[in-house]
Design an enzyme around this catalytic site. Structure first.
Site, PDB file in Angstrom:
ATOM      1  N   SER A 135       0.810  -1.220   0.000  1.00 56.27           N
ATOM      2  CA  SER A 135       0.000   0.000   0.000  1.00 56.27           C
ATOM      3  C   SER A 135       0.843   1.268   0.000  1.00 56.27           C
ATOM      4  O   SER A 135       0.350   2.339  -0.356  1.00 56.27           O
ATOM      5  CB  SER A 135      -0.955   0.013   1.199  1.00 56.27           C
ATOM      6  OG  SER A 135      -0.248   0.125   2.416  1.00 56.27           O
ATOM      7  N   LYS A 176       0.004   4.175   6.805  1.00 53.90           N
ATOM      8  CA  LYS A 176      -0.573   5.076   5.804  1.00 53.90           C
ATOM      9  C   LYS A 176      -0.087   6.503   6.061  1.00 53.90           C
ATOM     10  O   LYS A 176       0.456   6.816   7.119  1.00 53.90           O
ATOM     11  CB  LYS A 176      -2.108   5.056   5.856  1.00 53.90           C
ATOM     12  CG  LYS A 176      -2.761   3.723   5.518  1.00 53.90           C
ATOM     13  CD  LYS A 176      -2.614   3.349   4.060  1.00 53.90           C
ATOM     14  CE  LYS A 176      -3.416   2.098   3.722  1.00 53.90           C
ATOM     15  NZ  LYS A 176      -2.822   0.887   4.344  1.00 53.90           N
TER      16      LYS A 176
END
Length: 206
Positions: A122, A160
């Site tokens: 990610s 993230k």
């Protein structure tokens, strides 16, 4: 030295981090606020336990009367490597520690408190790849644009980029094939477990 509980390890890591960054230990109220305790008294109980285990000395009469006596047990062995973290469990729980790496956390800025094994791609666009070891500074605070280790509710932790506007937080992937995680803080809990401060791949810092 007696083994610390996960919560005691978190308190000790916070004390060490505060001393490293500011030159002084935190107050009981600061410990309670940073780690989410309901009161300074709860922090006091953990400090008493650390004193009994011989890792700190408590000095009466001052709000910052905490003296580190020894390094955190994990630091003797190096930085703890955290594997996959089960939902709802403390990130530094003993069962999540795969091994220790002989790396000085002070080589990172701010200081690294643990390593986290990256799962998935990610964050590939900024060079954080599946299997990498992410050096993490433990903190509950984050600014927009920083790469964080976060937990939504009781879910597993995720890596993230943090962006907040009002009560809406977006946890942004660095991978165009994935969508952001959007968190409405009025509806869900978001916990920041730490900030990414470095990446290690195949034994090399990146």
């Amino acid at each position: 030295m007696k083994q610390l509980t996960p919560r005691q390890a978190e308190v000790l890591a916070l004390i060490r981090s505060a001393v490293q960054q500011t030159g002084m230990p935190p107050t009981r109220a600061e410990i309670a606020s940073e780690l989410g305790f309901k009161s300074a008294n709860a922090a006091e109980e953990h400090l008493k336990a650390l004193a009994r285990k011989g890792v700190i000395r408590m000095m009466p009469g001052t709000s910052r009367g905490i003296q580190l006596l020894t390094d955190e047990p994990e630091e003797d062995e190096g930085l703890p490597l955290i594997g996959r973290v089960a939902a709802g469990e403390p990130i530094l729980a003993q069962q999540h520690i795969e091994t220790h790496y002989q790396i000085d956390g002070s080589l990172f800025h701010p200081r690294a408190d643990f390593l986290l094994r990256v799962h998935g791609m990610s964050m590939k666009n900024i060079g954080i790849l599946d299997g990498d070891l992410l050096a993490v500074h433990k903190t509950t605070q984050a600014n927009n644009g920083q790469v964080v280790v976060a937990r939504v509710g009781d879910d597993e932790v995720t890596v993230k980029r943090f962006e907040r506007k009002g009560h809406i937080v977006q946890l942004l992937p660095e991978n165009e094939e994935l969508q952001p995680i959007v968190v409405d803080l009025t509806q869900e809990n978001l916990s920041i477990e730490g900030l990414a401060v470095g990446v290690i791949r195949n034994g090399n810092w990146l």
